[in-house]
Design a protein around this motif. Structure first.
Motif, PDB file in Angstrom:
ATOM      1  N   ILE A 157      49.427  77.639  34.014  1.00  0.00           N
ATOM      2  CA  ILE A 157      50.407  76.586  33.726  1.00  0.00           C
ATOM      3  C   ILE A 157      51.417  76.478  34.864  1.00  0.00           C
ATOM      4  O   ILE A 157      51.777  75.377  35.291  1.00  0.00           O
ATOM      5  N   GLY A 158      51.856  77.616  35.379  1.00  0.00           N
ATOM      6  CA  GLY A 158      52.800  77.607  36.505  1.00  0.00           C
ATOM      7  C   GLY A 158      52.199  76.962  37.737  1.00  0.00           C
ATOM      8  O   GLY A 158      52.856  76.195  38.442  1.00  0.00           O
ATOM      9  N   VAL A 194      52.713  82.091  41.077  1.00  0.00           N
ATOM     10  CA  VAL A 194      53.399  83.386  41.193  1.00  0.00           C
ATOM     11  C   VAL A 194      54.516  83.491  40.169  1.00  0.00           C
ATOM     12  O   VAL A 194      54.670  84.514  39.487  1.00  0.00           O
ATOM     13  N   ILE A 195      55.291  82.433  40.022  1.00  0.00           N
ATOM     14  CA  ILE A 195      56.383  82.448  39.046  1.00  0.00           C
ATOM     15  C   ILE A 195      55.827  82.600  37.630  1.00  0.00           C
ATOM     16  O   ILE A 195      56.326  83.398  36.837  1.00  0.00           O
ATOM     17  N   GLY A 196      54.787  81.835  37.301  1.00  0.00           N
ATOM     18  CA  GLY A 196      54.176  81.948  35.980  1.00  0.00           C
ATOM     19  C   GLY A 196      53.623  83.342  35.714  1.00  0.00           C
ATOM     20  O   GLY A 196      53.722  83.872  34.606  1.00  0.00           O
ATOM     21  N   HIS A 197      53.065  83.956  36.720  1.00  0.00           N
ATOM     22  CA  HIS A 197      52.515  85.302  36.600  1.00  0.00           C
ATOM     23  C   HIS A 197      53.623  86.327  36.361  1.00  0.00           C
ATOM     24  O   HIS A 197      53.500  87.211  35.526  1.00  0.00           O
ATOM     25  N   GLU A 198      54.719  86.190  37.090  1.00  0.00           N
ATOM     26  CA  GLU A 198      55.803  87.166  37.001  1.00  0.00           C
ATOM     27  C   GLU A 198      56.636  87.008  35.723  1.00  0.00           C
ATOM     28  O   GLU A 198      57.173  87.992  35.234  1.00  0.00           O
ATOM     29  N   ILE A 199      56.729  85.804  35.198  1.00  0.00           N
ATOM     30  CA  ILE A 199      57.525  85.578  33.980  1.00  0.00           C
ATOM     31  C   ILE A 199      56.939  86.334  32.800  1.00  0.00           C
ATOM     32  O   ILE A 199      57.670  86.850  31.960  1.00  0.00           O
ATOM     33  N   SER A 200      55.640  86.441  32.744  1.00  0.00           N
ATOM     34  CA  SER A 200      54.998  87.041  31.577  1.00  0.00           C
ATOM     35  C   SER A 200      54.923  88.563  31.648  1.00  0.00           C
ATOM     36  O   SER A 200      54.377  89.186  30.764  1.00  0.00           O
ATOM     37  N   LYS A 201      55.466  89.182  32.671  1.00  0.00           N
ATOM     38  CA  LYS A 201      55.449  90.651  32.752  1.00  0.00           C
ATOM     39  C   LYS A 201      56.484  91.248  31.841  1.00  0.00           C
ATOM     40  O   LYS A 201      57.489  90.763  31.555  1.00  0.00           O
TER      41      LYS A 201
END
Length: 71
Positions: free
Chosen positions: A35-36, A64-71
């Motif tokens: 989605i990001g 990258v932002i979408g990946h990092e938000i879900s951590k």
């Protein structure tokens, strides 16, 4: 030349939306990354007037932002 950019952007958007339909088996982090990337590609295309580099850059940053938000 602008017509080619519009077609390319619309094709990219349609492909990404159809691709998100296959996300049912993905993890939350994978979904957020996809989605990001889609949102980033759209934003990059809009902000740079359809520039290919802007679209790809936006997709990379959004992913990258979408990946990092879900951590």
């Amino acid at each position: 030349m602008k017509t080619i950019h519009k077609v390319a952007i619309n094709t990219l958007i349609a492909t990404m939306l159809l691709g998100l339909g296959g996300c049912s088996g993905m993890s939350t982090q994978g979904k957020n990354t996809a989605i990001g990337a889609g949102a980033g590609a759209l934003g990059g295309a809009v902000l740079t007037g359809g520039s290919t580099a802007g679209t790809i850059g936006g997709a990379a940053v959004g992913g990258v932002i979408g990946h990092e938000i879900s951590k």
